[in-house]
Design a protein around this motif. Structure first.
Motif, PDB file in Angstrom:
ATOM      1  N   VAL A  83      -7.089  76.044 -47.194  1.00 46.41           N
ATOM      2  CA  VAL A  83      -7.510  75.218 -46.141  1.00 46.41           C
ATOM      3  C   VAL A  83      -8.940  75.419 -46.204  1.00 46.41           C
ATOM      4  O   VAL A  83      -9.563  76.469 -46.290  1.00 46.41           O
ATOM      5  N   GLU A  84      -9.595  74.378 -46.156  1.00 44.44           N
ATOM      6  CA  GLU A  84     -11.231  74.250 -45.884  1.00 44.44           C
ATOM      7  C   GLU A  84     -11.485  73.650 -44.770  1.00 44.44           C
ATOM      8  O   GLU A  84     -10.882  72.571 -44.245  1.00 44.44           O
ATOM      9  N   SER A  85     -12.469  74.218 -43.940  1.00 49.42           N
ATOM     10  CA  SER A  85     -12.671  73.427 -42.677  1.00 49.42           C
ATOM     11  C   SER A  85     -14.156  73.795 -42.461  1.00 49.42           C
ATOM     12  O   SER A  85     -14.954  74.314 -43.012  1.00 49.42           O
ATOM     13  N   TYR A  86     -14.889  72.749 -41.837  1.00 48.89           N
ATOM     14  CA  TYR A  86     -16.288  72.501 -41.790  1.00 48.89           C
ATOM     15  C   TYR A  86     -16.622  72.120 -40.430  1.00 48.89           C
ATOM     16  O   TYR A  86     -16.278  71.103 -40.036  1.00 48.89           O
ATOM     17  N   TRP A  87     -17.432  73.087 -39.680  1.00 46.94           N
ATOM     18  CA  TRP A  87     -17.970  72.734 -38.310  1.00 46.94           C
ATOM     19  C   TRP A  87     -19.195  71.849 -38.708  1.00 46.94           C
ATOM     20  O   TRP A  87     -20.158  72.401 -39.121  1.00 46.94           O
ATOM     21  N   THR A  88     -19.311  70.769 -37.995  1.00 38.46           N
ATOM     22  CA  THR A  88     -20.216  69.765 -38.340  1.00 38.46           C
ATOM     23  C   THR A  88     -20.772  69.128 -37.090  1.00 38.46           C
ATOM     24  O   THR A  88     -19.969  68.872 -36.053  1.00 38.46           O
ATOM     25  N   SER A  89     -21.934  68.709 -37.321  1.00 44.10           N
ATOM     26  CA  SER A  89     -22.422  67.828 -36.319  1.00 44.10           C
ATOM     27  C   SER A  89     -22.756  66.266 -36.958  1.00 44.10           C
ATOM     28  O   SER A  89     -23.341  65.502 -36.339  1.00 44.10           O
ATOM     29  N   LEU A  90     -22.329  66.453 -38.372  1.00 38.48           N
ATOM     30  CA  LEU A  90     -22.735  65.196 -39.169  1.00 38.48           C
ATOM     31  C   LEU A  90     -21.682  63.843 -38.489  1.00 38.48           C
ATOM     32  O   LEU A  90     -20.750  64.117 -38.264  1.00 38.48           O
ATOM     33  N   ASP A  91     -22.322  62.577 -38.277  1.00 38.04           N
ATOM     34  CA  ASP A  91     -21.777  61.556 -37.885  1.00 38.04           C
ATOM     35  C   ASP A  91     -21.193  60.548 -39.060  1.00 38.04           C
ATOM     36  O   ASP A  91     -21.603  59.559 -38.841  1.00 38.04           O
ATOM     37  N   VAL A  92     -20.632  61.041 -40.013  1.00 34.32           N
ATOM     38  CA  VAL A  92     -20.248  60.305 -41.028  1.00 34.32           C
ATOM     39  C   VAL A  92     -18.601  60.670 -41.216  1.00 34.32           C
ATOM     40  O   VAL A  92     -18.050  61.414 -40.465  1.00 34.32           O
ATOM     41  N   ASP A  93     -17.969  59.781 -42.061  1.00 29.13           N
ATOM     42  CA  ASP A  93     -16.523  59.829 -42.234  1.00 29.13           C
ATOM     43  C   ASP A  93     -16.152  61.100 -42.772  1.00 29.13           C
ATOM     44  O   ASP A  93     -16.848  61.825 -43.347  1.00 29.13           O
TER      45      ASP A  93
END
Length: 187
Positions: A56-66
């Motif tokens: 499982v890979e999870s990324y908490w992000t604020s990026l607005d890309v797909d």
């Protein structure tokens, strides 16, 4: 999976990727979590696994890309770390020389110029067929560029009011050095 899309993959391997939004106390907007879950029931050699292997890979992000772009960007962060490592170790800029900000700023600016020139030389050196490297590579470390292209042994020869460099007869990097010099020296 209750959310996400199944990617194309080999038999015995399922890859799901997607995104979820979660609310956290004290934060007004929901937080975006991009994930990629890989479930393997058969390994790469075709051996069936007794228990499925789940990553499982999870990324908490604020990026607005797909989703695919977020995963690609986070996977590429190691390349950025390698560039920082080269700047610090290969150019010996780990500790700045002065306690004065303007002096350190000048050192970093000169380091940036040297870094970019060495990267350019390294990339140009890989463009021809004359590179004496055993395996095909797409990028060279600054230390390798300096050892192979900058630290070449030569003599300064003065003859007929001209100054020239004289390289050894069996220098393996001479043809590459000459090609890069002619490309970048005339630009």
């Amino acid at each position: 999976m209750e959310s996400g899309e199944l990617e194309e993959s080999r038999a015995g391997k399922e890859v799901w990727r997607g995104e979820r939004y979660v609310n956290r106390e004290g934060i007004a907007e929901p937080l975006r979590i991009v994930f990629r879950v890989t479930k393997r029931t058969v390994d790469a050699n075709g051996q069936a696994l007794l228990f499925p292997k789940v990553e499982v890979e999870s990324y908490w992000t604020s990026l607005d890309v797909d989703v695919a772009r977020v995963i690609e960007l986070y996977h590429a962060h190691g390349t950025s770390e390698q560039f920082h490592s080269e700047l610090k170790t290969d150019l010996d800029l780990e500790r700045l020389p002065s306690g004065k900000f303007q002096t350190n700023e000048l050192v970093l600016l000169l380091g940036m110029v040297a870094y970019n020139v060495l990267r350019l030389i390294g990339q140009e050196s890989l463009q021809g067929d004359d590179v004496p490297i055993r395996k095909r590579v797409t990028r060279r470390r600054l230390r390798s560029v300096m050892q192979d292209m900058i630290y070449l042994a030569c003599r300064v020869v003065r003859h007929a009011r001209r100054v020239a460099l004289s390289f050894g007869r069996h220098c393996p990097w001479f043809d590459t050095w000459r090609r890069v010099y002619l490309q970048l020296g005339t630009a």
